[in-house]
Design an enzyme around this catalytic site. Structure first.
Site, short mmCIF file in Angstrom:
data_model
loop_
_atom_site.label_atom_id
_atom_site.label_comp_id
_atom_site.label_asym_id
_atom_site.label_seq_id
_atom_site.Cartn_x
_atom_site.Cartn_y
_atom_site.Cartn_z
N GLU A 99 0.40 -9.76 -0.96
CA GLU A 99 -0.99 -10.25 -0.95
C GLU A 99 -1.53 -10.39 -2.38
O GLU A 99 -2.31 -11.29 -2.67
CB GLU A 99 -1.88 -9.29 -0.14
CG GLU A 99 -1.56 -9.35 1.35
CD GLU A 99 -2.38 -8.37 2.15
OE1 GLU A 99 -2.26 -7.16 1.90
OE2 GLU A 99 -3.16 -8.81 3.00
N GLU B 171 3.19 -5.45 7.41
CA GLU B 171 2.24 -4.50 7.99
C GLU B 171 2.44 -4.26 9.47
O GLU B 171 2.26 -3.15 9.96
CB GLU B 171 0.80 -5.00 7.75
CG GLU B 171 0.30 -4.85 6.32
CD GLU B 171 0.65 -6.03 5.42
OE1 GLU B 171 1.51 -6.87 5.81
OE2 GLU B 171 0.07 -6.11 4.33
N GLY C 283 0.73 -5.44 0.81
CA GLY C 283 -0.28 -5.67 -0.23
C GLY C 283 0.30 -6.21 -1.53
O GLY C 283 -0.41 -6.84 -2.31
N ALA D 171 0.85 -1.20 0.00
CA ALA D 171 0.00 0.00 0.00
C ALA D 171 0.88 1.25 0.00
O ALA D 171 1.97 1.25 0.58
CB ALA D 171 -0.89 -0.01 1.23
N1 COA Z 1 4.43 3.55 -0.08
C1 COA Z 1 4.85 4.75 -0.53
N2 COA Z 1 6.10 5.00 -0.93
C2 COA Z 1 6.96 3.97 -0.90
C3 COA Z 1 6.62 2.70 -0.45
C4 COA Z 1 5.27 2.49 -0.04
N3 COA Z 1 4.82 1.31 0.38
N4 COA Z 1 7.69 1.89 -0.51
C5 COA Z 1 8.69 2.63 -1.01
N5 COA Z 1 8.25 3.89 -1.24
C6 COA Z 1 9.01 5.02 -1.77
C7 COA Z 1 9.92 5.65 -0.72
O1 COA Z 1 9.21 6.58 0.10
C8 COA Z 1 10.94 6.33 -1.59
O2 COA Z 1 10.39 7.51 -2.13
P1 COA Z 1 11.31 8.87 -2.24
O3 COA Z 1 12.36 8.50 -3.26
O4 COA Z 1 10.35 9.90 -2.70
O5 COA Z 1 11.87 9.09 -0.88
C9 COA Z 1 11.09 5.37 -2.75
O6 COA Z 1 9.90 4.57 -2.78
C10 COA Z 1 12.28 4.46 -2.58
O7 COA Z 1 12.17 3.83 -1.30
P2 COA Z 1 13.38 3.77 -0.23
O8 COA Z 1 12.80 3.42 1.10
O9 COA Z 1 14.18 5.03 -0.33
O10 COA Z 1 14.21 2.56 -0.85
P3 COA Z 1 15.04 1.44 -0.05
O11 COA Z 1 15.74 0.67 -1.11
O12 COA Z 1 15.86 2.05 1.04
O13 COA Z 1 13.94 0.50 0.65
C11 COA Z 1 11.88 -0.76 0.76
C12 COA Z 1 12.98 -0.18 -0.14
C13 COA Z 1 10.80 -1.33 -0.17
C14 COA Z 1 12.47 -1.87 1.63
C15 COA Z 1 11.32 0.35 1.68
O14 COA Z 1 10.94 1.45 0.86
C16 COA Z 1 10.11 -0.08 2.47
O15 COA Z 1 10.25 -0.73 3.50
N6 COA Z 1 8.90 0.31 2.02
C17 COA Z 1 7.68 0.06 2.74
C18 COA Z 1 7.22 -1.36 2.53
C19 COA Z 1 6.02 -1.69 3.39
O16 COA Z 1 6.06 -1.65 4.61
N7 COA Z 1 4.91 -2.02 2.74
C20 COA Z 1 3.69 -2.41 3.39
C21 COA Z 1 2.74 -1.27 3.44
S1 COA Z 1 1.27 -1.73 4.33
#
Ligand code: COA
Length: 260
Positions: free
Chosen positions: A114, A134, A111, A66
């Site tokens: 999922e 989550e 998601g 999400a």
């Molecule tokens: N929603 C919104 N933006 C997201 C995102 C999400 N689920 N996952 C990644 N992004 C965005 C980051 O905010 C970042 O944006 P920016 O460049 O404007 O700052 C960009 O994608 C790159 O992410 P970043 O965190 O800088 O990369 P990373 O390589 O250090 O880490 C992840 C990658 C996927 C491990 C990390 O972004 C993450 O943990 N995301 C959330 C995943 C999550 O918890 N999903 C479940 C949601 S219920």
């Protein structure tokens, strides 16, 4: 149809749906959820599409789940009531009679995983990272994860993943039965499409009924599942393709299935 957050292409019976927000790791916002619902609603009644592949744009993610930026918007009560009416797009996927293959590169989190769980077959990259993360955000999976994951990998492994929010790599996902195949990163989409083409060459009605027998049958007590299998197998005896399959075998040639 022009889509904003996904890409759609269909070639010779294989439709490919690509989550297309690579700048945010293909995170799912409201427009993407709406478009996926619309796209799978159409696919469910599209007889020309025999197999569906779903993947993420870019090399780094299938989907990071999400869009977390939506979580900090102030809650509006009427929106909650609206959301209650909404059908989760993964439930719409369940109505698709075609096999759905997930091609997973990079992250499949929350998601995003999922969505992959709502597919029939999952092919992941060796360096993919999968998790229901989550809990780290003080929420729980709400797109079917708490139900589909334990049905796939068992109660203990599912609880371990859901309660810790830990991410696992491709080989571990293969070991626990979360994905069906692991391949080098560059081969994920080609492998998914090759499998899709092979399935699309099968007799279309048999392909759909085979999926229905397994997927619907799993929701039934054994006796009812066996009854469903028997009904579908009997119905298949009415098809032209069944005769064609037998004739082609006896005449030592490739079958020409028409879907009739
Ligand atoms: N929603 C919104 N933006 C997201 C995102 C999400 N689920 N996952 C990644 N992004 C965005 C980051 O905010 C970042 O944006 P920016 O460049 O404007 O700052 C960009 O994608 C790159 O992410 P970043 O965190 O800088 O990369 P990373 O390589 O250090 O880490 C992840 C990658 C996927 C491990 C990390 O972004 C993450 O943990 N995301 C959330 C995943 C999550 O918890 N999903 C479940 C949601 S219920």
């Amino acid at each position: 149809m022009a889509w904003e957050t996904i890409r759609y292409a269909a070639v010779e019976g294989v439709a490919t749906v690509t989550l297309d927000r690579p700048d945010v790791f293909n995170a799912m916002n409201e427009p993407m959820r709406r478009e996926l619902t619309e796209c799978f609603t159409r696919l469910a009644v599209d007889d020309d599409v025999r197999v569906i592949v779903i993947t993420g744009a870019g090399e780094r993610a299938f989907s990071a789940g999400a869009d977390i930026r939506e979580f900090v918007k102030p809650p509006v009560p009427v929106k909650f009531r609206e959301e209650r009416k909404r059908v989760d797009f993964r439930a719409v996927m369940d109505r698709c009679p075609q096999p759905i293959i997930a091609a997973i590169r990079g992250y499949a989190l929350g998601g995003g995983l999922e969505l992959a769980l709502a597919c029939d077959i999952r092919i992941a990259a060796e360096d993919a990272q999968l998790g229901l993360t989550e809990i780290s955000l003080a929420i729980i999976p709400g797109g079917g994860g708490t139900q589909r994951l334990p049905r796939l990998v068992g109660r203990g492994k599912a609880l371990e993943m859901i309660l810790t929010g830990a991410r696992i790599g491709g080989p571990e996902a293969l070991r626990i039965g979360l994905v069906e195949r692991v391949v080098p990163p560059g081969e994920v989409l080609p492998a998914a499409q090759e499998l899709a083409r092979a399935l699309a060459a099968r007799a279309p009605v048999a392909l759909r009924y085979a999926k229905e027998a397994v997927v619907k049958g799993l929701e039934l007590p054994l006796a009812e599942g066996l009854r469903l299998e028997n009904d579908l197998a009997t119905l298949l005896r009415t098809t032209e393709d069944r005769l064609e399959g037998a004739k082609a075998f006896l005449e030592k040639r490739a079958p020409r299935f028409t879907g009739t």
